[in-house]
Design an enzyme around this catalytic site. Structure first.
Site, PDB file in Angstrom:
ATOM      1  N   ASP A  94       3.498  10.154   8.448  1.00 29.73           N
ATOM      2  CA  ASP A  94       2.177  10.437   9.008  1.00 29.73           C
ATOM      3  C   ASP A  94       2.296  11.697   9.859  1.00 29.73           C
ATOM      4  O   ASP A  94       3.388  12.199  10.103  1.00 29.73           O
ATOM      5  CB  ASP A  94       1.641   9.239   9.779  1.00 29.73           C
ATOM      6  CG  ASP A  94       2.462   8.916  11.005  1.00 29.73           C
ATOM      7  OD1 ASP A  94       3.249   9.784  11.432  1.00 29.73           O
ATOM      8  OD2 ASP A  94       2.330   7.810  11.525  1.00 29.73           O
ATOM      9  N   SER A  95       1.168  12.218  10.307  1.00 31.90           N
ATOM     10  CA  SER A  95       1.184  13.512  10.988  1.00 31.90           C
ATOM     11  C   SER A  95       1.584  13.387  12.448  1.00 31.90           C
ATOM     12  O   SER A  95       1.882  14.384  13.087  1.00 31.90           O
ATOM     13  CB  SER A  95      -0.204  14.139  10.914  1.00 31.90           C
ATOM     14  OG  SER A  95      -1.100  13.370  11.706  1.00 31.90           O
ATOM     15  N   GLY A  97      -0.575  12.492  14.590  1.00 33.13           N
ATOM     16  CA  GLY A  97      -1.844  12.665  15.294  1.00 33.13           C
ATOM     17  C   GLY A  97      -2.316  11.401  15.981  1.00 33.13           C
ATOM     18  O   GLY A  97      -2.775  11.430  17.122  1.00 33.13           O
ATOM     19  N   GLN A 193     -12.395  11.276   7.843  1.00 29.60           N
ATOM     20  CA  GLN A 193     -12.789  10.609   9.091  1.00 29.60           C
ATOM     21  C   GLN A 193     -14.284  10.310   9.038  1.00 29.60           C
ATOM     22  O   GLN A 193     -14.882  10.365   7.979  1.00 29.60           O
ATOM     23  CB  GLN A 193     -12.423  11.511  10.293  1.00 29.60           C
ATOM     24  CG  GLN A 193     -10.926  11.520  10.614  1.00 29.60           C
ATOM     25  CD  GLN A 193     -10.463  10.202  11.252  1.00 29.60           C
ATOM     26  OE1 GLN A 193     -11.271   9.302  11.543  1.00 29.60           O
ATOM     27  NE2 GLN A 193      -9.152  10.071  11.445  1.00 29.60           N
ATOM     28  N   ASP A 270      -0.786   0.893   4.534  1.00 25.55           N
ATOM     29  CA  ASP A 270       0.376   0.725   5.413  1.00 25.55           C
ATOM     30  C   ASP A 270      -0.087  -0.041   6.630  1.00 25.55           C
ATOM     31  O   ASP A 270      -1.258   0.017   6.994  1.00 25.55           O
ATOM     32  CB  ASP A 270       0.929   2.077   5.890  1.00 25.55           C
ATOM     33  CG  ASP A 270       0.116   2.620   7.051  1.00 25.55           C
ATOM     34  OD1 ASP A 270      -1.013   3.072   6.804  1.00 25.55           O
ATOM     35  OD2 ASP A 270       0.570   2.536   8.200  1.00 25.55           O
ATOM     36  N   CYS A 308       6.363 -19.478  -1.758  1.00 22.53           N
ATOM     37  CA  CYS A 308       6.984 -18.142  -1.675  1.00 22.53           C
ATOM     38  C   CYS A 308       8.349 -18.131  -2.349  1.00 22.53           C
ATOM     39  O   CYS A 308       9.131 -19.072  -2.215  1.00 22.53           O
ATOM     40  CB  CYS A 308       7.120 -17.732  -0.204  1.00 22.53           C
ATOM     41  SG  CYS A 308       7.936 -16.141   0.040  1.00 22.53           S
ATOM     42  N   CYS A 310      10.707 -15.777  -1.773  1.00 17.97           N
ATOM     43  CA  CYS A 310      11.618 -14.878  -1.051  1.00 17.97           C
ATOM     44  C   CYS A 310      12.933 -15.589  -0.738  1.00 17.97           C
ATOM     45  O   CYS A 310      13.012 -16.818  -0.748  1.00 17.97           O
ATOM     46  CB  CYS A 310      10.961 -14.351   0.230  1.00 17.97           C
ATOM     47  SG  CYS A 310      11.203 -15.386   1.685  1.00 17.97           S
ATOM     48  N   CYS A 313      12.752 -18.272   2.145  1.00 18.34           N
ATOM     49  CA  CYS A 313      12.122 -19.544   1.777  1.00 18.34           C
ATOM     50  C   CYS A 313      13.017 -20.350   0.825  1.00 18.34           C
ATOM     51  O   CYS A 313      12.937 -21.572   0.778  1.00 18.34           O
ATOM     52  CB  CYS A 313      10.752 -19.292   1.164  1.00 18.34           C
ATOM     53  SG  CYS A 313       9.551 -18.740   2.393  1.00 18.34           S
ATOM     54  N   HIS A 339      10.577 -12.397   5.065  1.00 12.53           N
ATOM     55  CA  HIS A 339       9.538 -13.232   4.447  1.00 12.53           C
ATOM     56  C   HIS A 339       8.172 -12.534   4.477  1.00 12.53           C
ATOM     57  O   HIS A 339       7.498 -12.450   3.449  1.00 12.53           O
ATOM     58  CB  HIS A 339       9.423 -14.598   5.124  1.00 12.53           C
ATOM     59  CG  HIS A 339       8.153 -15.296   4.738  1.00 12.53           C
ATOM     60  ND1 HIS A 339       8.026 -16.006   3.570  1.00 12.53           N
ATOM     61  CD2 HIS A 339       6.922 -15.291   5.317  1.00 12.53           C
ATOM     62  CE1 HIS A 339       6.773 -16.444   3.464  1.00 12.53           C
ATOM     63  NE2 HIS A 339       6.088 -16.009   4.512  1.00 12.53           N
TER      64      HIS A 339
HETATM   65 ZN   LIG Z   1       9.223 -16.515   1.955  1.00 14.92          ZN
END
Ligand SMILES: [Zn+2]
Length: 372
Positions: A94-95, A97, A193, A270, A308, A310, A313, A339
């Site tokens: 990012d800038s 700013g 903007q 993001d 999940c 992952c 989990c 997670h």
């Molecule tokens: Zn998970």
């Protein structure tokens, strides 16, 4: 930037939602795509091999923080962000700013002057200097310097910020054109903007598109306004942006807003939300938000989210992780971060699959039900 460095192939549309592949000099990015935030060159508690394992496509880094510590020249000496982090995926900077405008800076037509939060020293950002700093950092994608007015601001302040953002967009592009003619393969995104004013958003988007960038950020949303005011402003901006280049909604990461924005045609997101929540023991799950501190989890042998896939989990229980959280064992922040990032990446992947299958409305209804 006469010939955009990035192009988006639209793989499928479902209503106004879209699934695209962004072609870049480094490779490609499948969208919708969530980009975790690694402010100082690392996603907090994770390293580049974790990002590989999680399937992260793009990671963010912050120009302001890296410029202050260790300094953009030092990052360049270490080979740039990719080499420094030992990370082959995409990086977006990012800038800076957004940080600078939170420091009560002096803004004039040419730039912004502020004091460092690290040591009180005075610094100045101009649209061109920010492009040069990001060149040293070496990310794949740069963001232009935009004007972020304090919120809430009266309409005339929002309008002035928008006009300065527009003037600065051209200066940033001119600076990038010089680097481009010297062989730079960094992409540059403009920023739309205009607050929650639909007409200002439309004009800002139209102007940014006219200057011409490799992709388009939409900034200044999800900063406290209700979702029903954010979405029309977002839709107004998207309506003016090219369909064959990426669209990036900056700083938005709550599951409901992400899915609603995908529904309007956003490609990139993001947010610090999944990592910040994880450190405080707030867990993203298919059933909604889970507070790991709650006593009900003390004796639970269930995973954080039974739905999940992952690695956390697969292996550890809520009861164990809650114990680590209450005794402030640092390992818990890492496990909950893995997670939460996994969970949000998969949600966005599901959104892509739903667009490809033409079932996006069903996904949106399901998420709206769990995330009011
Ligand atoms: Zn998970």
């Amino acid at each position: 930037v006469n010939v955009p460095l990035l192009t988006s192939t639209v793989d499928a549309v479902d209503g106004t939602a879209r699934a695209t592949t962004v072609h870049t000099p480094r490779g490609q990015i499948e969208t919708p795509c969530f980009m975790p935030v690694g402010t100082r060159g690392a996603v907090r508690h994770l390293a580049a091999n974790d990002l590989d394992d999680l399937g992260v496509q793009v990671v963010l880094a912050n120009t302001y923080h890296l410029m202050m510590r260790p300094g953009a020249e030092l990052v360049a000496e270490l080979g740039g962000l990719h080499q420094m982090m030992a990370w082959d995926g995409h990086v977006l900077t990012d800038s800076g700013g957004f940080q600078v405008f939170s420091l009560e800076p002096k803004v004039d037509d040419d730039g912004v002057t502020f004091r460092s939060t690290y040591d009180g020293t005075r610094h100045r950002f101009t649209p061109a200097s920010v492009v040069d700093t990001q060149r040293l950092l070496g990310a794949d994608i740069q963001m232009v310097l935009d004007v972020c007015p304090p919120l809430p601001s009266p309409p005339n302040v929002v309008a002035l910020a928008m006009e300065r953002t527009a003037a600065w967009a051209q200066l940033a592009r001119d600076a990038m054109d010089v680097h481009r003619s010297n062989g730079s393969t960094q992409a540059l995104f403009g920023i739309v903007q205009g607050g929650i004013d639909v007409d200002l958003r439309r004009r800002s988007a139209e102007h940014t598109r006219t200057v011409g960038f490799d992709g388009y950020g939409i900034g200044g949303l999800s900063v406290g306004e209700p979702r029903h005011e954010m979405l029309p402003a977002l839709a107004a901006a998207l309506g003016e942006l090219p369909t064959d280049q990426p669209r990036y909604l900056m700083g938005v990461g709550d599951p409901r807003s992400v899915v609603e924005a995908v529904g309007l045609g956003v490609d990139l997101f993001d947010c610090v939300l999944p990592t910040r929540l994880a450190r405080h023991g707030t867990i993203l799950t298919a059933a909604g938000r889970l507070n790991l501190r709650n006593l009900v989890h003390a004796t639970s042998d269930e995973p954080l989210d039974p739905a999940c896939a992952c690695p956390v989990c697969a292996r550890w229980s809520r009861g164990y992780l809650r114990h680590l959280l209450l005794v402030q064992e640092p390992t818990v922040a890492r496990l909950c971060t893995i997670h939460n990032v996994h969970w949000l990446l998969r949600l966005v992947e599901e959104a892509r699959d739903a667009v490809l299958a033409g079932t996006f409305d069903a996904l949106r209804a399901r998420v709206a039900d769990r995330w009011p």
